[in-house]
Design an enzyme around this catalytic site. Structure first.
Site, short mmCIF file in Angstrom:
data_model
loop_
_atom_site.label_atom_id
_atom_site.label_comp_id
_atom_site.label_asym_id
_atom_site.label_seq_id
_atom_site.Cartn_x
_atom_site.Cartn_y
_atom_site.Cartn_z
N GLU A 54 -2.54 1.26 -0.42
CA GLU A 54 -3.83 1.65 0.14
C GLU A 54 -4.48 2.66 -0.81
O GLU A 54 -3.80 3.61 -1.20
CB GLU A 54 -3.65 2.26 1.53
CG GLU A 54 -3.19 1.24 2.54
CD GLU A 54 -3.01 1.80 3.94
OE1 GLU A 54 -3.34 2.99 4.17
OE2 GLU A 54 -2.54 1.06 4.81
N HIS A 100 -7.59 0.98 7.23
CA HIS A 100 -6.74 1.97 7.91
C HIS A 100 -7.58 2.93 8.76
O HIS A 100 -7.56 4.16 8.53
CB HIS A 100 -5.88 2.75 6.89
CG HIS A 100 -4.63 3.31 7.51
ND1 HIS A 100 -3.46 3.51 6.82
CD2 HIS A 100 -4.38 3.74 8.77
CE1 HIS A 100 -2.54 4.03 7.62
NE2 HIS A 100 -3.08 4.19 8.81
N ARG A 110 2.14 -0.13 9.38
CA ARG A 110 2.19 0.29 7.98
C ARG A 110 2.23 -0.96 7.11
O ARG A 110 2.95 -1.91 7.41
CB ARG A 110 3.43 1.15 7.70
CG ARG A 110 3.33 2.59 8.19
CD ARG A 110 2.31 3.41 7.41
NE ARG A 110 2.23 4.79 7.86
CZ ARG A 110 1.41 5.25 8.80
NH1 ARG A 110 0.59 4.42 9.43
NH2 ARG A 110 1.40 6.53 9.12
#
Ligand code: GLV
Ligand code: GLV
Length: 323
Positions: A271, A290, A242
Protein backbone atom coordinates in the site's frame (compact mmCIF):
# COMPACT_ATOMS: atom_id res chain seq x y z
CA UNK A 1 10.30 18.60 32.59
CA UNK A 2 7.30 18.02 30.32
CA UNK A 3 6.90 14.58 28.80
CA UNK A 4 8.23 14.19 25.29
CA UNK A 5 5.45 12.87 23.07
CA UNK A 6 6.15 11.90 19.47
CA UNK A 7 3.20 11.57 17.09
CA UNK A 8 3.89 10.42 13.55
CA UNK A 9 0.96 12.35 12.04
CA UNK A 10 -1.49 15.16 12.71
CA UNK A 11 -4.61 13.76 14.39
CA UNK A 12 -8.24 14.52 13.40
CA UNK A 13 -9.11 18.11 14.41
CA UNK A 14 -10.80 17.70 17.82
CA UNK A 15 -8.17 15.28 19.09
CA UNK A 16 -5.37 17.38 17.62
CA UNK A 17 -6.62 20.45 19.49
CA UNK A 18 -6.75 18.48 22.74
CA UNK A 19 -3.24 17.15 22.19
CA UNK A 20 -1.86 20.61 21.52
CA UNK A 21 -3.55 21.97 24.65
CA UNK A 22 -1.56 19.57 26.84
CA UNK A 23 1.69 20.63 28.34
CA UNK A 24 3.82 18.12 26.44
CA UNK A 25 7.05 18.54 24.59
CA UNK A 26 5.22 17.54 21.41
CA UNK A 27 7.08 16.41 18.31
CA UNK A 28 4.77 15.78 15.42
CA UNK A 29 5.22 15.06 11.72
CA UNK A 30 3.08 17.73 10.16
CA UNK A 31 3.05 16.57 6.54
CA UNK A 32 0.19 14.44 5.28
CA UNK A 33 2.42 11.50 4.44
CA UNK A 34 4.40 8.86 6.30
CA UNK A 35 7.02 10.25 8.68
CA UNK A 36 10.32 9.16 7.11
CA UNK A 37 11.97 6.36 9.03
CA UNK A 38 15.20 8.27 9.68
CA UNK A 39 13.21 11.25 10.95
CA UNK A 40 11.19 8.99 13.24
CA UNK A 41 14.36 7.35 14.58
CA UNK A 42 15.87 10.76 15.22
CA UNK A 43 12.82 12.17 16.99
CA UNK A 44 11.85 9.11 19.03
CA UNK A 45 15.13 9.33 20.95
CA UNK A 46 14.30 10.32 24.51
CA UNK A 47 10.53 10.12 23.94
CA UNK A 48 8.23 9.16 26.82
CA UNK A 49 5.41 8.15 24.48
CA UNK A 50 4.93 7.38 20.81
CA UNK A 51 1.64 7.70 18.92
CA UNK A 52 1.91 5.93 15.58
CA UNK A 53 -0.09 4.64 12.64
CA UNK A 54 -0.23 1.34 10.79
CA UNK A 55 2.21 2.80 8.26
CA UNK A 56 5.00 3.04 10.87
CA UNK A 57 7.13 -0.01 11.58
CA UNK A 58 7.69 -0.40 15.31
CA UNK A 59 10.56 -2.79 15.94
CA UNK A 60 13.48 -3.35 18.31
CA UNK A 61 15.73 -0.97 16.40
CA UNK A 62 13.25 1.85 17.02
CA UNK A 63 12.71 0.87 20.66
CA UNK A 64 16.46 0.79 21.29
CA UNK A 65 16.88 4.23 19.78
CA UNK A 66 13.95 5.52 21.84
CA UNK A 67 15.54 4.57 25.14
CA UNK A 68 14.42 3.15 28.49
CA UNK A 69 12.17 6.07 29.45
CA UNK A 70 9.66 5.12 26.72
CA UNK A 71 6.47 4.34 28.62
CA UNK A 72 4.11 3.42 25.82
CA UNK A 73 3.53 2.88 22.12
CA UNK A 74 0.02 3.74 21.00
CA UNK A 75 -1.18 2.89 17.52
CA UNK A 76 -4.23 4.58 16.03
CA UNK A 77 -5.51 1.33 14.54
CA UNK A 78 -7.12 -1.92 15.51
CA UNK A 79 -4.53 -3.96 13.64
CA UNK A 80 -1.00 -4.12 15.06
CA UNK A 81 0.87 -6.35 12.64
CA UNK A 82 3.21 -3.38 12.06
CA UNK A 83 4.31 -3.62 15.69
CA UNK A 84 6.82 -6.15 17.00
CA UNK A 85 4.79 -7.08 20.06
CA UNK A 86 7.51 -9.37 21.45
CA UNK A 87 10.05 -6.57 21.30
CA UNK A 88 7.67 -4.38 23.32
CA UNK A 89 7.02 -7.15 25.85
CA UNK A 90 10.72 -7.74 26.37
CA UNK A 91 11.04 -4.11 27.38
CA UNK A 92 7.78 -4.14 29.39
CA UNK A 93 6.33 -1.40 27.19
CA UNK A 94 2.55 -1.70 26.85
CA UNK A 95 0.87 -1.31 23.46
CA UNK A 96 -2.22 0.87 23.13
CA UNK A 97 -4.59 0.42 20.17
CA UNK A 98 -8.14 1.26 19.14
CA UNK A 99 -10.45 -1.76 19.03
CA UNK A 100 -14.26 -1.79 18.90
CA UNK A 101 -14.83 1.82 17.95
CA UNK A 102 -14.15 1.20 14.26
CA UNK A 103 -16.17 -1.99 13.99
CA UNK A 104 -19.30 -0.33 12.55
CA UNK A 105 -17.45 1.79 10.01
CA UNK A 106 -15.36 -1.15 8.80
CA UNK A 107 -18.36 -3.48 8.64
CA UNK A 108 -20.34 -0.85 6.67
CA UNK A 109 -17.58 -0.51 4.11
CA UNK A 110 -17.20 -4.27 3.89
CA UNK A 111 -20.87 -4.52 2.94
CA UNK A 112 -20.37 -1.74 0.40
CA UNK A 113 -17.49 -3.61 -1.25
CA UNK A 114 -19.39 -6.89 -1.17
CA UNK A 115 -22.39 -5.34 -2.90
CA UNK A 116 -20.23 -3.41 -5.35
CA UNK A 117 -18.35 -6.56 -6.35
CA UNK A 118 -21.46 -8.75 -6.45
CA UNK A 119 -23.53 -6.28 -8.47
CA UNK A 120 -20.72 -5.28 -10.85
CA UNK A 121 -20.84 -1.66 -9.88
CA UNK A 122 -17.50 -0.77 -11.46
CA UNK A 123 -18.52 -2.21 -14.84
CA UNK A 124 -21.90 -0.54 -14.60
CA UNK A 125 -20.50 2.88 -13.80
CA UNK A 126 -17.93 2.60 -16.57
CA UNK A 127 -20.51 1.42 -19.10
CA UNK A 128 -22.91 4.25 -18.22
CA UNK A 129 -20.29 6.96 -18.49
CA UNK A 130 -18.61 5.55 -21.60
CA UNK A 131 -21.61 5.33 -23.89
CA UNK A 132 -22.14 1.59 -23.61
CA UNK A 133 -25.56 1.79 -22.01
CA UNK A 134 -27.51 1.20 -25.20
CA UNK A 135 -30.80 0.04 -23.76
CA UNK A 136 -32.21 -1.92 -20.86
CA UNK A 137 -31.19 -5.48 -21.55
CA UNK A 138 -32.51 -8.60 -19.84
CA UNK A 139 -29.16 -10.26 -19.29
CA UNK A 140 -26.77 -7.32 -19.21
CA UNK A 141 -24.50 -6.80 -16.18
CA UNK A 142 -26.21 -9.45 -14.11
CA UNK A 143 -24.55 -10.18 -10.80
CA UNK A 144 -25.39 -12.28 -7.79
CA UNK A 145 -27.78 -11.54 -4.94
CA UNK A 146 -27.74 -12.57 -1.29
CA UNK A 147 -31.09 -14.30 -0.96
CA UNK A 148 -30.64 -17.89 0.10
CA UNK A 149 -26.87 -17.77 -0.21
CA UNK A 150 -24.02 -18.91 2.02
CA UNK A 151 -21.70 -16.42 3.63
CA UNK A 152 -18.18 -17.39 4.70
CA UNK A 153 -16.49 -15.21 7.28
CA UNK A 154 -12.75 -15.65 7.70
CA UNK A 155 -12.09 -14.50 11.27
CA UNK A 156 -15.25 -14.17 13.36
CA UNK A 157 -14.01 -11.34 15.57
CA UNK A 158 -15.87 -8.12 16.27
CA UNK A 159 -15.71 -7.00 12.65
CA UNK A 160 -16.53 -10.39 11.17
CA UNK A 161 -19.58 -10.67 13.38
CA UNK A 162 -20.74 -7.14 12.52
CA UNK A 163 -20.46 -7.96 8.80
CA UNK A 164 -22.46 -11.16 9.26
CA UNK A 165 -25.12 -9.30 11.27
CA UNK A 166 -25.44 -6.69 8.53
CA UNK A 167 -25.74 -9.24 5.72
CA UNK A 168 -28.40 -11.34 7.44
CA UNK A 169 -31.28 -8.99 6.62
CA UNK A 170 -30.15 -9.10 2.97
CA UNK A 171 -31.32 -12.72 2.95
CA UNK A 172 -28.18 -14.75 3.64
CA UNK A 173 -29.42 -18.15 4.73
CA UNK A 174 -26.23 -19.78 6.05
CA UNK A 175 -23.19 -18.29 7.72
CA UNK A 176 -20.01 -20.33 8.03
CA UNK A 177 -16.88 -19.13 9.70
CA UNK A 178 -13.27 -20.14 10.08
CA UNK A 179 -10.87 -18.98 12.77
CA UNK A 180 -8.65 -20.13 15.56
CA UNK A 181 -11.57 -21.40 17.61
CA UNK A 182 -15.29 -21.92 17.69
CA UNK A 183 -17.15 -18.98 19.26
CA UNK A 184 -20.34 -20.10 21.04
CA UNK A 185 -20.92 -16.54 22.26
CA UNK A 186 -21.10 -15.34 18.65
CA UNK A 187 -23.37 -18.20 17.68
CA UNK A 188 -25.83 -17.06 20.36
CA UNK A 189 -26.04 -13.67 18.68
CA UNK A 190 -25.96 -15.16 15.18
CA UNK A 191 -28.17 -18.22 15.40
CA UNK A 192 -27.23 -20.82 12.81
CA UNK A 193 -23.69 -19.60 12.30
CA UNK A 194 -21.46 -22.63 11.93
CA UNK A 195 -17.80 -23.00 12.79
CA UNK A 196 -15.67 -24.90 10.29
CA UNK A 197 -12.32 -26.14 11.53
CA UNK A 198 -11.21 -26.65 7.92
CA UNK A 199 -10.83 -23.51 5.85
CA UNK A 200 -11.45 -25.60 2.73
CA UNK A 201 -15.02 -26.30 3.82
CA UNK A 202 -15.77 -22.58 4.04
CA UNK A 203 -14.15 -21.99 0.65
CA UNK A 204 -16.01 -24.79 -1.08
CA UNK A 205 -19.45 -23.90 0.27
CA UNK A 206 -19.53 -20.10 0.40
CA UNK A 207 -20.97 -17.72 -2.18
CA UNK A 208 -19.32 -14.82 -0.38
CA UNK A 209 -15.92 -15.16 1.26
CA UNK A 210 -15.09 -12.19 3.45
CA UNK A 211 -11.73 -11.76 5.14
CA UNK A 212 -11.96 -10.12 8.57
CA UNK A 213 -9.04 -11.74 10.40
CA UNK A 214 -5.77 -10.32 11.69
CA UNK A 215 -2.57 -10.71 9.71
CA UNK A 216 -0.43 -13.29 11.52
CA UNK A 217 2.22 -15.77 10.39
CA UNK A 218 -0.65 -18.27 10.07
CA UNK A 219 -2.90 -16.09 7.89
CA UNK A 220 -0.15 -14.55 5.75
CA UNK A 221 -0.88 -15.31 2.09
CA UNK A 222 -3.40 -17.99 3.07
CA UNK A 223 -5.47 -16.92 0.06
CA UNK A 224 -3.27 -18.31 -2.69
CA UNK A 225 -4.08 -19.89 -6.03
CA UNK A 226 -4.95 -23.20 -4.40
CA UNK A 227 -7.42 -21.47 -2.09
CA UNK A 228 -9.12 -19.60 -4.95
CA UNK A 229 -9.35 -22.86 -6.90
CA UNK A 230 -11.35 -24.36 -4.07
CA UNK A 231 -13.91 -21.55 -4.16
CA UNK A 232 -17.10 -21.53 -6.21
CA UNK A 233 -16.89 -19.97 -9.67
CA UNK A 234 -19.68 -17.59 -8.64
CA UNK A 235 -17.88 -16.60 -5.42
CA UNK A 236 -17.34 -12.99 -4.44
CA UNK A 237 -14.14 -12.42 -2.44
CA UNK A 238 -13.78 -9.41 -0.14
CA UNK A 239 -10.81 -8.31 1.95
CA UNK A 240 -10.95 -5.39 4.36
CA UNK A 241 -8.38 -6.83 6.77
CA UNK A 242 -4.78 -6.79 5.54
CA UNK A 243 -3.42 -7.09 2.01
CA UNK A 244 -0.77 -9.67 2.86
CA UNK A 245 -3.41 -12.22 3.86
CA UNK A 246 -3.82 -12.59 0.11
CA UNK A 247 -1.21 -13.78 -2.38
CA UNK A 248 -2.01 -10.91 -4.70
CA UNK A 249 -0.57 -12.32 -7.93
CA UNK A 250 -2.63 -15.44 -7.33
CA UNK A 251 -5.77 -13.36 -6.79
CA UNK A 252 -5.07 -11.49 -10.03
CA UNK A 253 -4.72 -14.78 -11.86
CA UNK A 254 -7.85 -16.21 -10.25
CA UNK A 255 -9.88 -13.19 -11.37
CA UNK A 256 -8.43 -13.28 -14.89
CA UNK A 257 -9.20 -16.98 -15.21
CA UNK A 258 -12.65 -16.48 -13.70
CA UNK A 259 -11.92 -19.01 -10.98
CA UNK A 260 -14.05 -16.67 -8.88
CA UNK A 261 -16.57 -14.07 -10.00
CA UNK A 262 -15.23 -10.88 -8.48
CA UNK A 263 -13.32 -9.25 -5.66
CA UNK A 264 -13.65 -6.18 -3.46
CA UNK A 265 -10.51 -4.98 -1.73
CA UNK A 266 -9.88 -2.19 0.75
CA UNK A 267 -6.37 -3.45 1.41
CA UNK A 268 -3.57 -4.48 -0.91
CA UNK A 269 0.07 -5.45 -0.80
CA UNK A 270 1.90 -3.15 -0.91
CA UNK A 271 0.00 0.00 0.00
CA UNK A 272 -0.41 2.13 -1.92
CA UNK A 273 -0.86 -0.24 -4.83
CA UNK A 274 0.76 1.31 -7.90
CA UNK A 275 -1.86 2.67 -10.34
CA UNK A 276 -0.28 0.61 -13.12
CA UNK A 277 -1.09 -2.64 -11.29
CA UNK A 278 -3.07 -5.16 -13.31
CA UNK A 279 -5.74 -5.53 -10.62
CA UNK A 280 -7.05 -2.04 -11.42
CA UNK A 281 -7.60 -3.05 -15.04
CA UNK A 282 -9.78 -6.00 -14.19
CA UNK A 283 -13.49 -5.23 -14.58
CA UNK A 284 -14.35 -7.66 -11.77
CA UNK A 285 -12.13 -6.12 -9.10
CA UNK A 286 -13.16 -3.11 -7.02
CA UNK A 287 -10.35 -1.46 -5.08
CA UNK A 288 -10.55 1.19 -2.39
CA UNK A 289 -7.51 2.80 -0.74
CA UNK A 290 -7.68 1.39 2.82
CA UNK A 291 -10.51 3.64 4.01
CA UNK A 292 -12.75 1.19 5.87
CA UNK A 293 -12.56 3.07 9.17
CA UNK A 294 -12.63 6.48 7.48
CA UNK A 295 -15.70 8.18 8.89
CA UNK A 296 -15.44 11.49 10.73
CA UNK A 297 -16.93 9.94 13.87
CA UNK A 298 -14.73 6.87 13.93
CA UNK A 299 -11.43 8.60 13.21
CA UNK A 300 -12.07 11.20 15.95
CA UNK A 301 -12.99 8.43 18.35
CA UNK A 302 -9.87 6.43 17.47
CA UNK A 303 -7.67 9.46 18.10
CA UNK A 304 -9.50 10.21 21.31
CA UNK A 305 -8.80 6.68 22.54
CA UNK A 306 -5.12 7.26 21.75
CA UNK A 307 -5.17 10.37 23.95
CA UNK A 308 -6.91 8.55 26.81
CA UNK A 309 -4.25 5.87 26.54
CA UNK A 310 -1.53 8.49 26.46
CA UNK A 311 -2.71 10.18 29.61
CA UNK A 312 -3.02 6.92 31.48
CA UNK A 313 0.42 5.69 30.43
CA UNK A 314 2.15 8.96 31.31
CA UNK A 315 0.49 8.78 34.75
CA UNK A 316 1.80 5.24 35.19
CA UNK A 317 -1.71 3.82 34.98
CA UNK A 318 -2.94 0.93 32.87
CA UNK A 319 -4.10 2.15 29.48
CA UNK A 320 -7.84 1.61 28.98
CA UNK A 321 -7.40 0.32 25.42
CA UNK A 322 -4.39 -1.93 25.35
CA UNK A 323 -3.31 -5.44 24.58
C1 GLV B 1 -7.00 -0.30 9.97
O1 GLV B 1 -6.68 -1.05 9.08
C2 GLV B 1 -6.76 -0.58 11.35
O2 GLV B 1 -6.08 -1.56 11.68
O3 GLV B 1 -7.24 0.21 12.20
C1 GLV C 1 -36.54 -2.56 -14.02
O1 GLV C 1 -36.24 -1.40 -14.06
C2 GLV C 1 -37.87 -3.08 -14.10
O2 GLV C 1 -38.82 -2.27 -14.17
O3 GLV C 1 -38.00 -4.29 -14.09
Amino acid sequence: MPFKVVATRILPPDAQARLEAENYDLVQWKEDNVMPRDELLKQVNGADALICLLTDRIDSELLDVAGPQLKTVITMSVGFDHVDVDALRKRSIPLGYTPDVLTDAVADLTVLLTLAAARRMKEGMNAASQGEWGSWRPTWLCGSQFTGKTLGIIGMGRIGEAVAQRLKPFGISRTLYWGRREKPEVQERLPGAQFKAQLDDVLAESDYVIVCCALTPETKEMFNYEAFKKMKKCAVFVNTARGSIVQQDDLTRALEENLIASAGLDVTSPEPLDPSHKLYQLPNCVILPHIASATFETRERMASMCLENLQAALNNQTMPYSL
